[in-house]
Design a protein around this motif. Structure first.
Motif, PDB file in Angstrom:
ATOM      1  N   PHE A  96      64.950  13.446 -76.954  1.00  0.00           N
ATOM      2  CA  PHE A  96      65.857  14.343 -76.257  1.00  0.00           C
ATOM      3  C   PHE A  96      66.833  13.165 -75.975  1.00  0.00           C
ATOM      4  CE2 PHE A  96      61.790  16.635 -75.124  1.00  0.00           C
ATOM      5  CZ  PHE A  96      62.306  17.741 -75.692  1.00  0.00           C
ATOM      6  N   TRP A  97      67.881  13.955 -76.090  1.00  0.00           N
ATOM      7  CA  TRP A  97      69.314  13.211 -75.541  1.00  0.00           C
ATOM      8  C   TRP A  97      69.010  13.094 -73.986  1.00  0.00           C
ATOM      9  CZ3 TRP A  97      73.430  10.571 -77.112  1.00  0.00           C
ATOM     10  CH2 TRP A  97      74.502  10.236 -76.224  1.00  0.00           C
ATOM     11  N   GLU A  98      68.825  13.845 -73.316  1.00  0.00           N
ATOM     12  CA  GLU A  98      68.511  13.966 -71.931  1.00  0.00           C
ATOM     13  C   GLU A  98      67.713  14.579 -71.324  1.00  0.00           C
ATOM     14  OE1 GLU A  98      72.121  14.392 -69.903  1.00  0.00           O
ATOM     15  OE2 GLU A  98      72.311  16.508 -70.619  1.00  0.00           O
ATOM     16  N   VAL A  99      66.832  14.539 -70.171  1.00  0.00           N
ATOM     17  CA  VAL A  99      65.916  15.391 -69.574  1.00  0.00           C
ATOM     18  C   VAL A  99      66.504  15.296 -68.053  1.00  0.00           C
ATOM     19  CG1 VAL A  99      63.913  14.756 -70.998  1.00  0.00           C
ATOM     20  CG2 VAL A  99      64.360  13.493 -68.894  1.00  0.00           C
ATOM     21  N   LYS A 100      66.024  16.371 -67.270  1.00  0.00           N
ATOM     22  CA  LYS A 100      66.355  16.372 -65.818  1.00  0.00           C
ATOM     23  C   LYS A 100      65.867  15.158 -65.049  1.00  0.00           C
ATOM     24  CE  LYS A 100      66.126  21.419 -65.907  1.00  0.00           C
ATOM     25  NZ  LYS A 100      65.486  22.509 -65.348  1.00  0.00           N
ATOM     26  N   GLU A 101      66.403  14.999 -63.838  1.00  0.00           N
ATOM     27  CA  GLU A 101      66.229  13.792 -63.434  1.00  0.00           C
ATOM     28  C   GLU A 101      64.723  13.388 -62.843  1.00  0.00           C
ATOM     29  OE1 GLU A 101      66.639  16.672 -60.037  1.00  0.00           O
ATOM     30  OE2 GLU A 101      67.410  16.240 -61.821  1.00  0.00           O
ATOM     31  N   TYR A 116      73.061   8.525 -81.861  1.00  0.00           N
ATOM     32  CA  TYR A 116      73.219   7.527 -80.980  1.00  0.00           C
ATOM     33  C   TYR A 116      72.055   7.355 -79.975  1.00  0.00           C
ATOM     34  CZ  TYR A 116      76.215   4.813 -77.734  1.00  0.00           C
ATOM     35  OH  TYR A 116      76.617   3.376 -77.051  1.00  0.00           O
ATOM     36  N   GLY A 117      71.430   8.543 -79.516  1.00  0.00           N
ATOM     37  CA  GLY A 117      70.366   8.364 -78.710  1.00  0.00           C
ATOM     38  C   GLY A 117      69.081   7.898 -79.468  1.00  0.00           C
ATOM     39  N   GLU A 118      68.964   8.690 -80.664  1.00  0.00           N
ATOM     40  CA  GLU A 118      67.721   8.119 -81.591  1.00  0.00           C
ATOM     41  C   GLU A 118      67.858   6.595 -81.784  1.00  0.00           C
ATOM     42  OE1 GLU A 118      65.523  10.599 -81.832  1.00  0.00           O
ATOM     43  OE2 GLU A 118      67.036  11.892 -80.940  1.00  0.00           O
ATOM     44  N   SER A 119      69.006   6.260 -82.088  1.00  0.00           N
ATOM     45  CA  SER A 119      69.159   4.705 -82.449  1.00  0.00           C
ATOM     46  C   SER A 119      68.781   3.811 -81.280  1.00  0.00           C
ATOM     47  CB  SER A 119      70.884   4.459 -82.721  1.00  0.00           C
ATOM     48  OG  SER A 119      71.286   4.314 -81.482  1.00  0.00           O
ATOM     49  N   PHE A 120      69.077   4.272 -80.074  1.00  0.00           N
ATOM     50  CA  PHE A 120      68.788   3.487 -79.050  1.00  0.00           C
ATOM     51  C   PHE A 120      67.100   3.369 -78.598  1.00  0.00           C
ATOM     52  CE2 PHE A 120      73.086   2.622 -78.115  1.00  0.00           C
ATOM     53  CZ  PHE A 120      73.027   1.416 -77.995  1.00  0.00           C
ATOM     54  N   ALA A 121      66.483   4.514 -78.925  1.00  0.00           N
ATOM     55  CA  ALA A 121      65.285   4.563 -78.753  1.00  0.00           C
ATOM     56  C   ALA A 121      64.506   3.752 -79.857  1.00  0.00           C
ATOM     57  CB  ALA A 121      64.700   6.065 -78.874  1.00  0.00           C
ATOM     58  N   ILE A 122      64.813   3.707 -81.161  1.00  0.00           N
ATOM     59  CA  ILE A 122      64.267   2.623 -81.981  1.00  0.00           C
ATOM     60  C   ILE A 122      64.424   1.398 -81.532  1.00  0.00           C
ATOM     61  CG2 ILE A 122      64.765   1.923 -84.369  1.00  0.00           C
ATOM     62  CD1 ILE A 122      65.418   4.893 -85.159  1.00  0.00           C
ATOM     63  N   TYR A 123      65.865   1.032 -80.942  1.00  0.00           N
ATOM     64  CA  TYR A 123      65.957  -0.345 -80.520  1.00  0.00           C
ATOM     65  C   TYR A 123      65.119  -0.746 -79.641  1.00  0.00           C
ATOM     66  CZ  TYR A 123      69.628  -3.807 -79.536  1.00  0.00           C
ATOM     67  OH  TYR A 123      70.258  -5.230 -79.188  1.00  0.00           O
ATOM     68  N   GLY A 124      65.042   0.236 -78.381  1.00  0.00           N
ATOM     69  CA  GLY A 124      64.049  -0.516 -77.220  1.00  0.00           C
ATOM     70  C   GLY A 124      62.578  -0.388 -78.018  1.00  0.00           C
ATOM     71  N   LEU A 125      62.185   0.601 -78.401  1.00  0.00           N
ATOM     72  CA  LEU A 125      60.730   0.631 -78.757  1.00  0.00           C
ATOM     73  C   LEU A 125      60.342  -0.498 -79.801  1.00  0.00           C
ATOM     74  CD1 LEU A 125      59.900   4.286 -78.678  1.00  0.00           C
ATOM     75  CD2 LEU A 125      59.206   2.791 -76.845  1.00  0.00           C
ATOM     76  N   ALA A 126      61.263  -0.813 -80.703  1.00  0.00           N
ATOM     77  CA  ALA A 126      60.817  -1.715 -81.746  1.00  0.00           C
ATOM     78  C   ALA A 126      60.934  -3.044 -81.015  1.00  0.00           C
ATOM     79  CB  ALA A 126      61.884  -1.734 -82.846  1.00  0.00           C
ATOM     80  N   ASN A 127      61.745  -3.291 -80.246  1.00  0.00           N
ATOM     81  CA  ASN A 127      61.958  -4.668 -79.308  1.00  0.00           C
ATOM     82  C   ASN A 127      60.864  -4.948 -78.413  1.00  0.00           C
ATOM     83  OD1 ASN A 127      63.367  -6.857 -79.350  1.00  0.00           O
ATOM     84  ND2 ASN A 127      64.306  -6.627 -77.130  1.00  0.00           N
ATOM     85  N   ALA A 128      60.142  -3.673 -77.768  1.00  0.00           N
ATOM     86  CA  ALA A 128      59.122  -3.649 -76.774  1.00  0.00           C
ATOM     87  C   ALA A 128      57.780  -4.156 -77.775  1.00  0.00           C
ATOM     88  CB  ALA A 128      59.001  -2.247 -76.094  1.00  0.00           C
ATOM     89  N   TYR A 129      57.684  -3.537 -78.837  1.00  0.00           N
ATOM     90  CA  TYR A 129      56.479  -3.734 -79.611  1.00  0.00           C
ATOM     91  C   TYR A 129      56.509  -5.340 -80.053  1.00  0.00           C
ATOM     92  CZ  TYR A 129      53.492  -4.129 -83.704  1.00  0.00           C
ATOM     93  OH  TYR A 129      52.606  -4.940 -84.487  1.00  0.00           O
TER      94      TYR A 129
END
Length: 420
Positions: A96-101, A116-129
């Motif tokens: 999701f682009w965003e969820v409620k607080e 743009y949002g999907e790209s950062f999810a990939i970026y964050g989770l791949a780096n977390a791995y």
């Protein structure tokens, strides 16, 4: 050089001590908004970009500074859990682009997804791995890549369509019932393409390829390198910002911050593809920095302006925190590679840091201001510019996380140390 390294390191650790764990939300993920003295202020949404940037930063610091592992690992795991369990769409796939607080979902017809949002999810989770070695982190990053490629890849013209409904259908106009889905969030014309999304897809695919060297992913990463160099960057080293689906460019201002940021991302992608000395990509990166220094550099005060025309005076003279951060990393990269053969990159690097140190850093409360005037005066928060209430000197916002400044300081220190 030793003094410069010491100053940057000191500021890096000061920032980290504020960001983590102070910004963690017991309901999941990270809070979105804090004021100047780091008191939480009301906010209404949590975004995939912001949450993923906080995850990426925690992982990158652990990777580059292992002594931070004990402190930051719980913060990292807290963030990856929220991404996987709350921000992933179990019904349709993708983030999701965003969820409620509080992490609850919006109704179906009030949901947007964006490259743009999907790209950062990939970026964050791949780096977390890289840190967690948790297959779930890698699997979600891979599944996001597959979701994006299935719904958004343009097989005719290359690159990715950008805004979609929940089920992955391309969004060609603002939804009549919920125009707020895109208002203030999407800058490119719906149905078009943007420089910004594609350079961040480039960085996301680079990190994912480093942990998952898949042939299909490699081909998409190679395609993004070609698109950035052949479609987005134009002579003499400036990037167009917005495009039609067929990559016909719109006439727009040059974004100096994105230009210098892309210089670093291109070199990083080349290294991941096994071409760390690719002369064409290095020259392209160098041209981006050279153009920004010629037309976007403040010769009087130091630092990069926000944007301007390709061959004219800058249009917006404000100094944004992220532009200064990316300028720091790019100048350190050029100094490391080219020394002072044709440009005194080190002198510019020192002046860039001095502007950040003297005017962007809040020495009283910690953290970086969002934006100042050209001479470093009148620090402001993003809410003042976006007309978001309450306006003020907020230190965290939906568009302001720990990512730009932390990455820039980590990279600058590494590159300067290598140059000694």
């Amino acid at each position: 050089m030793n003094e410069l390294i010491s100053e940057i390191n000191k500021e890096l650790h000061r920032c980290l001590d504020i960001w983590y764990p102070h910004t963690m939300d017991t309901r999941g993920g990270y809070h979105t908004a804090f004021d100047r003295d780091w008191q939480r202020i009301p906010y209404t949404t949590k975004g995939a970009v912001h949450q993923s940037r906080m995850v990426w930063t925690a992982a990158e610091v652990i990777r580059r500074r292992p002594e931070q592992r004990e402190k930051l690992l719980p913060c990292l795991l807290h963030g990856t859990k929220f991404l996987r369990e709350t921000m992933w769409d179990t019904k349709c796939g993708g983030f999701f682009w965003e969820v409620k607080e509080d992490g609850t979902l919006f109704e179906d017809n009030a949901v947007m997804k964006h490259a743009y949002g999907e790209s950062f999810a990939i970026y964050g989770l791949a780096n977390a791995y890289r840190i967690t070695q948790d297959e779930a982190d890698l699997n979600f990053a891979r599944e996001t890549f597959y979701w994006l490629d299935r719904h958004a890849h343009d097989n005719r013209h290359g690159g990715y369509c950008e805004a979609y409904y929940r089920d992955g259908r391309l969004m060609l106009e603002s939804p009549k019932e919920h125009p707020e889905i895109v208002q203030g969030k999407v800058r490119e014309p719906l149905g078009g393409k943007s420089m910004n999304s594609h350079i961040h897809l480039l960085e996301a695919f680079t990190v994912l390829y480093e942990v998952w060297p898949d042939e299909m992913l490699r081909s998409r990463l190679e395609e993004l390198v070609r698109i950035v160099t052949d479609k987005i960057i134009t002579w003499p080293g400036a990037m167009r910002q917005f495009f039609a689906a067929d990559w016909s460019p719109a006439a727009t201002y040059v974004s100096f911050g994105h230009d210098v940021e892309t210089a670093y991302l291109l070199v990083e992608a080349a290294a991941a593809l096994g071409r760390p000395n690719d002369e064409h990509l290095w020259n392209t990166a160098k041209s981006l920095v050279a153009h920004s220094l010629k037309y976007g550099w403040d010769k009087e005060h130091g630092g990069f302006y926000y944007d301007g025309a390709t061959f004219a005076k800058p249009a917006v003279l404000s100094k944004f925190w992220w532009v200064q951060a990316e300028g720091l990393a790019a100048l350190a990269l050029m100094h490391n590679r080219f020394g002072s053969r044709d440009t005194d990159y080190y002198q510019h690097l020192v002046r860039q840091w001095e502007f950040i140190r003297d005017f962007i850093v809040d020495h009283e409360h910690g953290g970086w201001y969002s934006v100042t005037d050209a001479d470093g005066s009148n620090p402001q928060g993003l809410s003042n510019l976006l007309n978001v209430q309450p306006a003020g000197l907020e230190k965290m916002h939906l568009w302001k996380a720990s990512y730009h400044e932390t990455r820039a300081m980590l990279n600058a220190v590494t590159l300067i140390e290598q140059s000694r």
